[in-house]
Scaffold this motif. Structure first.
Motif, PDB file in Angstrom:
ATOM      1  N   THR A  56       0.854  -1.192   0.000  1.00 25.51           N
ATOM      2  CA  THR A  56       0.000   0.000   0.000  1.00 25.51           C
ATOM      3  C   THR A  56       0.890   1.242   0.000  1.00 25.51           C
ATOM      4  OG1 THR A  56      -0.094  -0.035   2.403  1.00 25.51           O
ATOM      5  CG2 THR A  56      -1.918  -1.092   1.229  1.00 25.51           C
ATOM      6  N   ASN A  57       0.394   2.275  -0.619  1.00 27.08           N
ATOM      7  CA  ASN A  57       1.131   3.525  -0.698  1.00 27.08           C
ATOM      8  C   ASN A  57       0.581   4.478   0.361  1.00 27.08           C
ATOM      9  OD1 ASN A  57       2.579   5.699  -1.401  1.00 27.08           O
ATOM     10  ND2 ASN A  57       1.789   5.860  -3.487  1.00 27.08           N
ATOM     11  N   HIS A  58       1.449   4.889   1.269  1.00 27.87           N
ATOM     12  CA  HIS A  58       1.003   5.752   2.366  1.00 27.87           C
ATOM     13  C   HIS A  58       1.294   7.219   2.114  1.00 27.87           C
ATOM     14  CE1 HIS A  58       0.123   2.247   4.759  1.00 27.87           C
ATOM     15  NE2 HIS A  58       1.318   1.757   4.450  1.00 27.87           N
ATOM     16  N   LYS A  59       1.773   7.536   0.936  1.00 28.89           N
ATOM     17  CA  LYS A  59       2.125   8.933   0.668  1.00 28.89           C
ATOM     18  C   LYS A  59       0.868   9.776   0.555  1.00 28.89           C
ATOM     19  CE  LYS A  59       6.451   8.123  -1.678  1.00 28.89           C
ATOM     20  NZ  LYS A  59       7.220   8.297  -2.896  1.00 28.89           N
ATOM     21  N   GLY A  60       0.899  10.946   1.169  1.00 28.30           N
ATOM     22  CA  GLY A  60      -0.185  11.894   1.037  1.00 28.30           C
ATOM     23  C   GLY A  60      -1.390  11.624   1.902  1.00 28.30           C
ATOM     24  N   LYS A  61      -1.289  10.670   2.795  1.00 31.07           N
ATOM     25  CA  LYS A  61      -2.447  10.358   3.650  1.00 31.07           C
ATOM     26  C   LYS A  61      -2.749  11.492   4.619  1.00 31.07           C
ATOM     27  CE  LYS A  61      -3.201   5.476   4.233  1.00 31.07           C
ATOM     28  NZ  LYS A  61      -3.089   4.353   5.134  1.00 31.07           N
ATOM     29  N   HIS A  62      -1.708  12.082   5.175  1.00 34.52           N
ATOM     30  CA  HIS A  62      -1.906  13.066   6.235  1.00 34.52           C
ATOM     31  C   HIS A  62      -1.750  14.491   5.740  1.00 34.52           C
ATOM     32  CE1 HIS A  62      -1.950   9.714   8.967  1.00 34.52           C
ATOM     33  NE2 HIS A  62      -0.785   9.295   8.486  1.00 34.52           N
ATOM     34  N   ARG A  63      -1.900  14.724   4.493  1.00 36.02           N
ATOM     35  CA  ARG A  63      -1.780  16.085   3.967  1.00 36.02           C
ATOM     36  C   ARG A  63      -3.026  16.881   4.309  1.00 36.02           C
ATOM     37  NH1 ARG A  63       0.664  15.261  -2.058  1.00 36.02           N
ATOM     38  NH2 ARG A  63       2.697  14.565  -1.395  1.00 36.02           N
ATOM     39  N   ARG A  64      -2.792  18.145   4.659  1.00 32.78           N
ATOM     40  CA  ARG A  64      -3.912  18.998   4.996  1.00 32.78           C
ATOM     41  C   ARG A  64      -3.674  20.353   4.359  1.00 32.78           C
ATOM     42  NH1 ARG A  64      -4.863  22.366   9.565  1.00 32.78           N
ATOM     43  NH2 ARG A  64      -7.096  22.785   9.694  1.00 32.78           N
ATOM     44  N   PHE A  65      -4.608  20.825   3.580  1.00 34.37           N
ATOM     45  CA  PHE A  65      -4.459  22.093   2.878  1.00 34.37           C
ATOM     46  C   PHE A  65      -5.281  23.155   3.592  1.00 34.37           C
ATOM     47  CE2 PHE A  65      -3.839  18.777  -0.287  1.00 34.37           C
ATOM     48  CZ  PHE A  65      -2.598  19.139  -0.777  1.00 34.37           C
ATOM     49  N   THR A  66      -4.743  24.386   3.626  1.00 33.20           N
ATOM     50  CA  THR A  66      -5.425  25.486   4.277  1.00 33.20           C
ATOM     51  C   THR A  66      -6.576  25.958   3.399  1.00 33.20           C
ATOM     52  OG1 THR A  66      -3.294  26.137   5.149  1.00 33.20           O
ATOM     53  CG2 THR A  66      -5.082  27.719   5.369  1.00 33.20           C
ATOM     54  N   ASN A  67      -7.684  26.183   4.029  1.00 37.12           N
ATOM     55  CA  ASN A  67      -8.880  26.626   3.318  1.00 37.12           C
ATOM     56  C   ASN A  67      -8.710  28.093   2.917  1.00 37.12           C
ATOM     57  OD1 ASN A  67     -11.424  26.574   2.317  1.00 37.12           O
ATOM     58  ND2 ASN A  67     -12.465  26.254   4.283  1.00 37.12           N
ATOM     59  N   PRO A  68      -9.124  28.503   1.704  1.00 41.78           N
ATOM     60  CA  PRO A  68      -8.976  29.902   1.286  1.00 41.78           C
ATOM     61  C   PRO A  68      -9.689  30.876   2.214  1.00 41.78           C
ATOM     62  CG  PRO A  68      -9.627  28.535  -0.585  1.00 41.78           C
ATOM     63  CD  PRO A  68      -9.632  27.669   0.624  1.00 41.78           C
ATOM     64  N   GLU A  69     -10.834  30.465   2.790  1.00 41.21           N
ATOM     65  CA  GLU A  69     -11.543  31.353   3.714  1.00 41.21           C
ATOM     66  C   GLU A  69     -10.699  31.616   4.963  1.00 41.21           C
ATOM     67  OE1 GLU A  69     -13.495  28.396   2.765  1.00 41.21           O
ATOM     68  OE2 GLU A  69     -14.231  29.500   1.021  1.00 41.21           O
ATOM     69  N   GLU A  70     -10.013  30.582   5.450  1.00 38.88           N
ATOM     70  CA  GLU A  70      -9.163  30.756   6.632  1.00 38.88           C
ATOM     71  C   GLU A  70      -8.024  31.733   6.332  1.00 38.88           C
ATOM     72  OE1 GLU A  70      -7.741  27.026   8.142  1.00 38.88           O
ATOM     73  OE2 GLU A  70      -9.753  26.152   8.165  1.00 38.88           O
ATOM     74  N   ILE A  71      -7.466  31.620   5.143  1.00 38.88           N
ATOM     75  CA  ILE A  71      -6.374  32.525   4.763  1.00 38.88           C
ATOM     76  C   ILE A  71      -6.869  33.967   4.724  1.00 38.88           C
ATOM     77  CG2 ILE A  71      -4.790  33.161   2.897  1.00 38.88           C
ATOM     78  CD1 ILE A  71      -4.649  30.183   2.178  1.00 38.88           C
ATOM     79  N   GLU A  72      -8.066  34.178   4.158  1.00 40.69           N
ATOM     80  CA  GLU A  72      -8.626  35.526   4.093  1.00 40.69           C
ATOM     81  C   GLU A  72      -8.885  36.079   5.496  1.00 40.69           C
ATOM     82  OE1 GLU A  72     -12.057  35.645   1.565  1.00 40.69           O
ATOM     83  OE2 GLU A  72     -10.935  34.815  -0.135  1.00 40.69           O
ATOM     84  N   GLU A  73      -9.435  35.235   6.396  1.00 35.70           N
ATOM     85  CA  GLU A  73      -9.680  35.674   7.775  1.00 35.70           C
ATOM     86  C   GLU A  73      -8.369  36.077   8.461  1.00 35.70           C
ATOM     87  OE1 GLU A  73     -11.932  33.017  10.262  1.00 35.70           O
ATOM     88  OE2 GLU A  73     -13.281  32.531   8.592  1.00 35.70           O
ATOM     89  N   GLN A  74      -7.332  35.272   8.256  1.00 38.65           N
ATOM     90  CA  GLN A  74      -6.038  35.554   8.870  1.00 38.65           C
ATOM     91  C   GLN A  74      -5.474  36.877   8.354  1.00 38.65           C
ATOM     92  OE1 GLN A  74      -3.115  32.553   8.072  1.00 38.65           O
ATOM     93  NE2 GLN A  74      -1.703  33.315   9.641  1.00 38.65           N
ATOM     94  N   MET A  75      -5.608  37.124   7.062  1.00 33.23           N
ATOM     95  CA  MET A  75      -5.113  38.375   6.474  1.00 33.23           C
ATOM     96  C   MET A  75      -5.887  39.564   7.022  1.00 33.23           C
ATOM     97  SD  MET A  75      -4.370  37.195   2.562  1.00 33.23           S
ATOM     98  CE  MET A  75      -3.805  38.780   2.003  1.00 33.23           C
ATOM     99  N   LYS A  76      -7.208  39.421   7.195  1.00 29.07           N
ATOM    100  CA  LYS A  76      -8.015  40.517   7.754  1.00 29.07           C
ATOM    101  C   LYS A  76      -7.585  40.809   9.184  1.00 29.07           C
ATOM    102  CE  LYS A  76     -12.102  39.750   4.903  1.00 29.07           C
ATOM    103  NZ  LYS A  76     -13.490  39.273   4.873  1.00 29.07           N
TER     104      LYS A  76
END
Length: 186
Positions: free
Chosen positions: A7-27
């Motif tokens: 089995t390939n375990h690569k990329g199982k635990h990847r988590r991408f930041t949501n664009p809304e969260e990025i906008e909130e952080q910038m505000k």
């Protein structure tokens, strides 16, 4: 999920930041910056830059590599360390660059290019000496040439004598024929 023992375990635990969260952080950061400007905090500018560097870590690393500025690692900014292997970019002035260009206007030649130039110079020098008749080969050529000229002159002289003899023989023969005809005719 595939069944089996591989089995390939690569990329199982990847988590991408949501664009809304990025906008909130910038505000939030923008609000903090405005609040600091209202308070008149001078040190807040330095903290702002640090916050931006943390937020844009990927882009700031690329920029710092391209600018040549190196971030201090650990206690490097507190302790001055002389590393002889570390190459630091030296700022060069335009005036010094122009002087070095003037001084080094004569390009350095490689070994092959130098040898080729020396060979061409030697050949030109040899040709000049050969034309003046100062080389052994030129002397031998001139001696051969003198012998050939002498032989040709002797051959031309001999041919001239033979031609004159043939002419004399022809005249004597015609004279004999005339004499013989003249005697018979009379």
């Amino acid at each position: 999920m595939p069944r089996g023992k591989f089995t390939n375990h690569k990329g199982k635990h990847r988590r991408f930041t949501n664009p809304e969260e990025i906008e909130e952080q910038m505000k939030r950061e923008e609000k903090e910056r405005k609040w600091r400007e209202q308070q008149g905090d001078d040190s807040s500018e330095e903290e702002d830059e640090a916050d931006k560097a943390k937020g844009d870590s990927d882009s700031s690393e690329e920029e710092s590599e391209s600018d040549g500025e190196v971030k201090a690692k650990g206690v490097e900014n507190l302790i001055e360390v002389e590393n002889p292997n570390r190459v630091q970019k030296k700022v060069k002035k335009l005036s010094t660059l122009n002087e070095t260009v003037k001084v080094s206007s004569k390009p350095e030649l490689s070994r092959r290019e130098r040898e080729e130039l020396e060979r061409q110079r030697a050949h030109a020098n040899y040709q000049r000496l050969h034309a003046e008749g100062k080389t052994e080969e030129a002397r031998a050529d001139l001696a051969r040439l003198a012998i050939i000229k002498q032989q040709r002159a002797e051959a031309a002289k001999r041919r001239e004598e033979e031609r004159q003899q043939k002419e004399a023989a022809k005249q004597s023969k015609t004279a004999q024929v005339q004499k013989a005809l003249g005697k018979k005719a009379t």
